[in-house]
Enzyme design. Structure first.
Site, PDB file in Angstrom:
ATOM      1  N   PRO A  64       0.817  -1.225   0.000  1.00 13.46           N
ATOM      2  CA  PRO A  64       0.000   0.000   0.000  1.00 13.46           C
ATOM      3  C   PRO A  64       0.844   1.266   0.000  1.00 13.46           C
ATOM      4  O   PRO A  64       1.892   1.338   0.655  1.00 13.46           O
ATOM      5  CB  PRO A  64      -0.821  -0.127   1.290  1.00 13.46           C
ATOM      6  CG  PRO A  64      -0.901  -1.597   1.534  1.00 13.46           C
ATOM      7  CD  PRO A  64       0.414  -2.158   1.062  1.00 13.46           C
ATOM      8  N   CYS A  65       0.348   2.266  -0.730  1.00 18.46           N
ATOM      9  CA  CYS A  65       1.096   3.525  -0.858  1.00 18.46           C
ATOM     10  C   CYS A  65       0.471   4.638  -0.021  1.00 18.46           C
ATOM     11  O   CYS A  65       0.821   5.805  -0.193  1.00 18.46           O
ATOM     12  CB  CYS A  65       1.147   3.961  -2.324  1.00 18.46           C
ATOM     13  SG  CYS A  65      -0.473   4.385  -3.013  1.00 18.46           S
ATOM     14  N   ASN A  66      -0.453   4.285   0.899  1.00 15.77           N
ATOM     15  CA  ASN A  66      -1.188   5.318   1.652  1.00 15.77           C
ATOM     16  C   ASN A  66      -0.272   6.354   2.283  1.00 15.77           C
ATOM     17  O   ASN A  66      -0.572   7.543   2.273  1.00 15.77           O
ATOM     18  CB  ASN A  66      -2.013   4.674   2.768  1.00 15.77           C
ATOM     19  CG  ASN A  66      -2.956   3.614   2.266  1.00 15.77           C
ATOM     20  OD1 ASN A  66      -2.553   2.754   1.493  1.00 15.77           O
ATOM     21  ND2 ASN A  66      -4.203   3.681   2.670  1.00 15.77           N
TER      22      ASN A  66
END
EC number: 2.1.1.37
Length: 598
Positions: free
Chosen positions: A557-559
């Site tokens: 995830p790149c959150n």
């Protein structure tokens, strides 16, 4: 375009009305021509009506229709006067940037920002998280590269603070390097200043030049045994990397080559620890906070990242970094080649496309879309100038900014609309209806697609595996989403013998399972829900059953990495993006198990 599917409620249409979320510094306002979420009409009379008489002017109304608050419009007109509309627009846009800057949160106008956010139709706690997952890649404005090289000092200051530098460091860099310096030059100046300061504190004057000269040397990572993970602690902090050069993004972003480019590929030499088996392939957003890609590279055996923008493969941008140990020669693209421009991909839009909208590519496809109220405001702003040959430059700028930010396309006279899920699927290289049906809402479709691979780009990199694994491949797919890697391998004609897919989202697992069945896959699909539960014993059990993995692929995830995520842009130490370390942990375990003869 499939419109609203039967049985879907209005909540699925309006979930994504964060088109002016503070993440992008565009707060919607209430005006006499708009209706707030409560449905109550907003009166045109009020505080602004008594402010210098500006609320009754055509220019005032025009800016209010464009979504700026009456208070800010009044302030800009009072300061500049009505004789220079373009300067007013620039001031309004600057106000929006400053309102959301951490350094400006304590000013008196913070109350105005809060009022606008509460009055607007865009905020929803249910969709804020999904919006931040991918919409904030900083892929926006791919043609003008305004994100990478913002023009104003205020935007450069904001961009640098988002990258992790302090406001003081950014201000000094701008002062020393000059207002025309690029963000890259400013970042280099700050890095050099930090190094010099640390060297002063650690070393004597005679040692400092030697240390700085060593800055360009590369540090080798030793992989002599299976205890590598214990040596790579999460959150490890080195006071001074005197022998590492920060990874810089290339321009153009074509990695080791793209299909349309004829340049000779420069051979690369992989570090010994990176040489397979197995092959590995890791993906994440290119424009991450300072030091993120250095850390990713260091953990993944010091392999040089390959930065690629998917606009060289299709009609939409997607700036990503890929760390892998795959061969880079003899790649080939998927056929037939996908549409390369907006008009090729969406031919029905060409009839309504104005000459002043010069876009040929879309920007990064996000997890959410622009709202109906945004497109209504744009329509009204354009209709104010219907009798003219073209809208004035300030209106064109406003419309194009929103078009680039939300990937709006022309569907009629003065009518813009967001992309439909089927169109997003096509642009990302997925088969038609890949995410449609089975109880999956429009909301989930946009979210799942926005977080996926661009299939044509990934397939180009994976194409070298077709000759290496003609009988099929054993795949460990981490954070597999809606199966972008599996779709790419299938389209390349590489049989999927055994696939272990690890994906926490039930929606995504259902999409993947449905695709597996519809394409009549002959191999075995094993679904797991959480990478953190995949330990050495479980991996050995799986690998004993079919002899090991040929490829480990994933994009965590790149959150906490995405550029516009001002709320939790904590880099690899963020809650979601720290899952990268699980990718490395699992990869390292697989390499160790396979080295023992499995």
């Amino acid at each position: 375009m499939d419109g609203n599917a039967a049985g879907e409620g209005d909540d699925n249409v309006d979930w994504n009305t964060e088109d002016e979320l503070e993440v992008e510094n565009y707060a919607a306002s209430s005006s006499s021509s708009l209706t707030p979420p409560s449905g109550d009409a907003v009166s045109g009379s009020g505080e602004a009506s008594s402010s210098a008489g500006t609320s009754h002017s055509k220019l005032f109304c025009e800016f209010v229709v464009m979504g700026f608050s009456e208070k800010l419009v009044t302030k800009a007109i009072d300061e500049i006067g009505e004789g220079n509309p373009d300067a007013i627009l620039e001031s309004l846009l600057t106000y929006k940037v400053l309102e959301n800057s951490p350094q400006e949160q304590d000013i008196d106008e913070s109350a105005v920002v809060k009022e606008e956010v509460m009055d607007s139709d865009h905020f929803s706690s249910d969709c804020e998280g999904s919006f931040l997952e991918d919409s904030s890649d900083d892929d926006s404005y791919s043609e003008s590269e305004e994100v990478i090289n913002p023009s104003s000092e205020e935007k450069k200051l904001l961009f640098l603070t988002d990258m992790g530098y302090t406001a003081e460091e950014a201000s000094i860099a701008i002062e020393r390097c000059g207002p025309d310096a690029s963000v890259a030059e400013l970042a280099d100046f700050i890095c050099a200043a930090q190094m010099s300061k640390e060297a002063d504190a650690l070393l004597g004057p005679e040692e400092k030049p030697r240390l700085l000269n060593n800055f360009t040397k590369h540090k080798k990572r030793k992989h002599s045994n299976c205890d590598a993970w214990s040596k790579k602690r999460r959150g490890e902090k080195k006071l001074l990397h005197g022998d590492e050069e920060p990874i810089r993004l290339p321009n153009p972003m074509v990695g080791f080559g793209v299909p349309a480019e004829s340049r000779t590929i420069v051979p690369r030499t992989l570090p010994e620890a990176a040489i397979g088996p197995p092959y590995f392939y890791y993906e994440n957003v290119a424009l991450a906070p300072k030091g993120v890609w250095d850390t990713i590279s260091r953990f993944l055996y010091d392999v040089e990242p390959e930065f690629v923008d998917s606009k060289y493969f299709c009609a939409t941008a997607r700036k990503r970094g890929y760390v892998h140990n795959l061969p880079i020669n003899d790649r080939f693209p998927l056929l037939p080649l996908p549409p390369g421009t907006i008009h090729e991909a969406l031919p029905l839009t060409k009839k309504w496309w104005p000459s002043w909208d010069t876009r040929t590519k879309l920007n990064c496809l996000q997890t959410c879309i622009g709202s109906a109220k945004l497109t209504e405001r744009i329509r009204k702003a354009l209709e104010h100038h219907d009798g003219e040959s073209e809208p004035p430059p300030r209106i064109q700028k406003y419309v194009l900014d929103e078009c680039r930010k939300w990937n709006l396309v022309w569907v009629g006279r003065n009518k813009l609309a967001p992309l439909e899920p089927d169109e997003v699927e096509m642009l990302l290289g997925f088969p038609k209806n890949h995410t449609r049906g089975g109880g999956i809402s429009r909301t989930d479709r946009y979210k799942s697609l926005g977080n996926s691979f661009q299939v044509d780009t990934v397939a180009y990199h994976l194409s070298v595996l077709k000759e290496l694994f003609p009988a099929g491949i054993n795949l460990l797919s981490l954070f597999s989403g809606i199966g972008g890697a599996e779709v790419a391998l299938h389209r390349l004609g590489i049989p999927l013998k055994n696939v272990v897919s690890v994906e926490i989202s039930e929606v995504n697992r259902n999409i993947m399972r449905s695709w597996w069945e519809q394409t009549n896959q002959k191999g075995n699909l094993t679904h797991l829900t959480d990478v953190q539960q995949l330990n050495g014993d479980r991996l050995e059990q799986l690998m004993n059953s079919f002899g090991g993995f040929d490829l480990i692929i994933g994009g965590s995830p790149c959150n906490n990495l995405a550029g516009s995520n001002r709320h939790s842009r904590d880099g690899l130490e963020g809650k979601e993006s720290s899952l990268f370390y699980d990718y490395f942990r699992i990869l390292d375990l697989v390499k160790c198990i396979m080295s023992k003869g499995h």
